[in-house]
Design a protein around this motif. Structure first.
Motif, PDB file in Angstrom:
ATOM      1  N   PRO A  40       0.833  -1.214   0.000  1.00 10.00           N
ATOM      2  CA  PRO A  40       0.000   0.000   0.000  1.00 10.00           C
ATOM      3  C   PRO A  40       0.863   1.257   0.000  1.00 10.00           C
ATOM      4  CG  PRO A  40       0.066  -0.954   2.181  1.00 10.00           C
ATOM      5  CD  PRO A  40       0.797  -1.908   1.272  1.00 10.00           C
ATOM      6  N   ASP A  49      -6.480   6.819   5.396  1.00 10.82           N
ATOM      7  CA  ASP A  49      -6.336   5.418   5.049  1.00 10.82           C
ATOM      8  C   ASP A  49      -5.771   4.567   6.184  1.00 10.82           C
ATOM      9  OD1 ASP A  49      -7.278   5.926   2.508  1.00 10.82           O
ATOM     10  OD2 ASP A  49      -5.288   6.296   1.689  1.00 10.82           O
ATOM     11  N   HIS A  53      -4.893   0.528   5.970  1.00 10.53           N
ATOM     12  CA  HIS A  53      -3.537   0.011   6.137  1.00 10.53           C
ATOM     13  C   HIS A  53      -3.469  -0.979   7.307  1.00 10.53           C
ATOM     14  CE1 HIS A  53      -1.538   2.447   3.145  1.00 10.53           C
ATOM     15  NE2 HIS A  53      -2.290   3.467   3.527  1.00 10.53           N
TER      16      HIS A  53
END
Length: 56
Positions: A40, A49, A53
């Motif tokens: 990622p 995010d 993650h």
């Protein structure tokens, strides 16, 4: 010869794995099942995010 089957990490590849298994058993060849998962991107300043993650 070795058979190679790609497996989607979302779990929607059961048909692919089943077919690859049948082909390997019928041919007597070894089977390798693999999944390629991209790393990622680093989280942004907003940390939007972070949950995504953490899930990865």
């Amino acid at each position: 010869m070795t058979l190679l089957a790609g497996y989607a990490p979302d779990g929607d590849s059961s048909g692919t794995v089943h077919l690859a298994t049948l082909l390997a058993r019928s041919s007597g060849e070894p089977l390798v099942i693999c999944a390629v998962i991209p790393s990622p991107p680093p989280p942004g300043m907003a940390r939007v995010d972070a949950e995504y993650h953490q899930q990865l």
